[in-house]
Scaffold this active site. Structure first.
Site, PDB file in Angstrom:
ATOM      1  N   SER A 106      -6.995   4.996   0.134  1.00 52.31           N
ATOM      2  CA  SER A 106      -7.373   3.868   0.032  1.00 52.31           C
ATOM      3  C   SER A 106      -8.889   3.405  -0.007  1.00 52.31           C
ATOM      4  O   SER A 106      -8.999   3.990   1.000  1.00 52.31           O
ATOM      5  CB  SER A 106      -6.122   2.992   0.575  1.00 52.31           C
ATOM      6  OG  SER A 106      -4.461   2.700   0.170  1.00 52.31           O
ATOM      7  N   GLN A 135      -5.892  -2.064  -6.599  1.00 52.34           N
ATOM      8  CA  GLN A 135      -6.154  -1.009  -5.859  1.00 52.34           C
ATOM      9  C   GLN A 135      -6.366   0.099  -6.651  1.00 52.34           C
ATOM     10  O   GLN A 135      -6.492   0.118  -7.807  1.00 52.34           O
ATOM     11  CB  GLN A 135      -5.428  -0.619  -4.928  1.00 52.34           C
ATOM     12  CG  GLN A 135      -5.268   0.262  -3.845  1.00 52.34           C
ATOM     13  CD  GLN A 135      -4.294   0.665  -2.541  1.00 52.34           C
ATOM     14  OE1 GLN A 135      -4.468   2.411  -3.102  1.00 52.34           O
ATOM     15  NE2 GLN A 135      -4.192   0.681  -2.122  1.00 52.34           N
ATOM     16  N   ASP A 178       0.917  -1.527   0.287  1.00 52.15           N
ATOM     17  CA  ASP A 178       0.096   0.046   0.060  1.00 52.15           C
ATOM     18  C   ASP A 178       0.722   0.968   0.029  1.00 52.15           C
ATOM     19  O   ASP A 178       0.616   2.781  -0.139  1.00 52.15           O
ATOM     20  CB  ASP A 178      -0.751   0.400   1.428  1.00 52.15           C
ATOM     21  CG  ASP A 178      -2.212   0.841   0.950  1.00 52.15           C
ATOM     22  OD1 ASP A 178      -2.440   1.465   0.455  1.00 52.15           O
ATOM     23  OD2 ASP A 178      -2.399   2.319   1.870  1.00 52.15           O
TER      24      ASP A 178
END
Length: 305
Positions: free
Chosen positions: A247, A297, A222
């Site tokens: 996110s 993502q 991430d």
């Protein structure tokens, strides 16, 4: 575990890596309830990679021995409070002959902040092929983050950000193949970013657990994935104040064995951005060219008004 590839030796786990390992070592409150600590972040919310990795740790602690995660699918529901612990509740959805499925909800202050579904599988042989690893400079020829970051300190909206970033990433040796978004704001580029990474220290002995390596890769996954979205528009990101981001959801597939303390190439690209959201896809390769992990993502990417 299969041969993880070669890399030059580096030191045993230093203090920063031990702190990260401690962060992932959850306290068991009840049979399927765990509590994880949080740490102060660069921005006033819990780092998404932390909560994803902790949730996966919680799931794996309820899985039969010998079954490793092969996929996870997660949603970030609310910003996490870095000053408070996080409680992870695991639902044992299914234990089949080959696959085990778990659902995890992360809660803070009485509200869910994160939801994860993970599937684990006992090893089996089958058909096999993979995409080819892209060409890239050797990681040993690239500067470490602590060597690179001071060059760009003048670009940040807050002069304390570079040091905070380095501290937040101190457990990871992260090396950009090309200049990161904040270094070339205002210059649209191909929406593709590459970084080499490994833990900043070796994981041997009692720490030589394939599940731990998977959770550490989840943590790192991430850090840079939405960079490719920013590159397409010449945006430097939240650190230089030209984008607000977070996110939204995160998915990973674990294909082949790897070690998080050996060099891994994170090849990232963005196929689209629209509606205040950007989509990014990544592939993580071992140094010897094996495709280890795939990542997708979507995140909020807004231009401040």
């Amino acid at each position: 575990m299969n041969d993880p590839g070669t890399s030059e030796p580096h030191d045993p786990a230093p203090e920063d890596l031990l702190d990260l390992l401690d962060l992932l070592d959850l306290e068991r409150v009840e049979q399927d309830i765990f509590r994880g600590a949080s740490r102060q972040a660069v921005i006033p919310r819990v780092f998404g990679g932390q909560v994803a990795a902790q949730a996966l740790v919680a799931a794996c602690r309820t899985v039969p021995e010998g079954r490793l995660p092969h996929s996870l699918h997660a949603y970030f529901l609310r910003p996490g409070d870095p000053g408070a612990p996080i409680v992870y509740t695991v639902d044992r959805i299914r234990d089949g002959r080959s696959f085990t499925t778990r659902r995890v909800v992360a809660v803070q202050h009485g509200q869910p902040i994160f939801h994860l579904s993970a599937s684990c599988q006992a090893h089996e042989d089958g058909l096999e092929h993979q995409a080819r690893m892209p060409g890239t400079p050797d990681p040993d020829t690239l500067p470490r983050a602590e060597e690179m970051m001071p060059r760009y300190a003048h670009l940040f909206s807050d002069p304390r950000v570079p040091q905070k970033l380095l501290k937040a990433r101190a457990a990871v040796d992260l090396r950009y193949v090309e200049a990161p978004p904040f270094a070339r704001a205002g210059e649209p580029r191909e929406p593709r970013s590459q970084v080499w990474f490994r833990t900043n220290g070796k994981l041997d002995g009692l720490l030589d657990d394939p599940t731990l390596h998977i959770c550490l890769a989840t943590y790192v996954s991430d850090m840079t994935l939405l960079d490719s979205v920013l590159l397409a528009h010449g945006r430097g990101g939240w650190a230089v104040g030209d984008v607000v981001g977070a996110s939204l959801d995160h998915a990973m597939w674990f294909h082949r064995p790897f070690r998080a303390d050996e060099w891994l190439l994170y090849d990232q690209e963005s196929p689209t951005a629209q509606g205040g959201r950007g989509l990014a896809a990544g592939r993580i390769f071992t140094r010897d060219g094996r495709l280890a992990v795939s990542v997708i993502q979507e995140g909020v990417v807004r231009v401040p008004r």
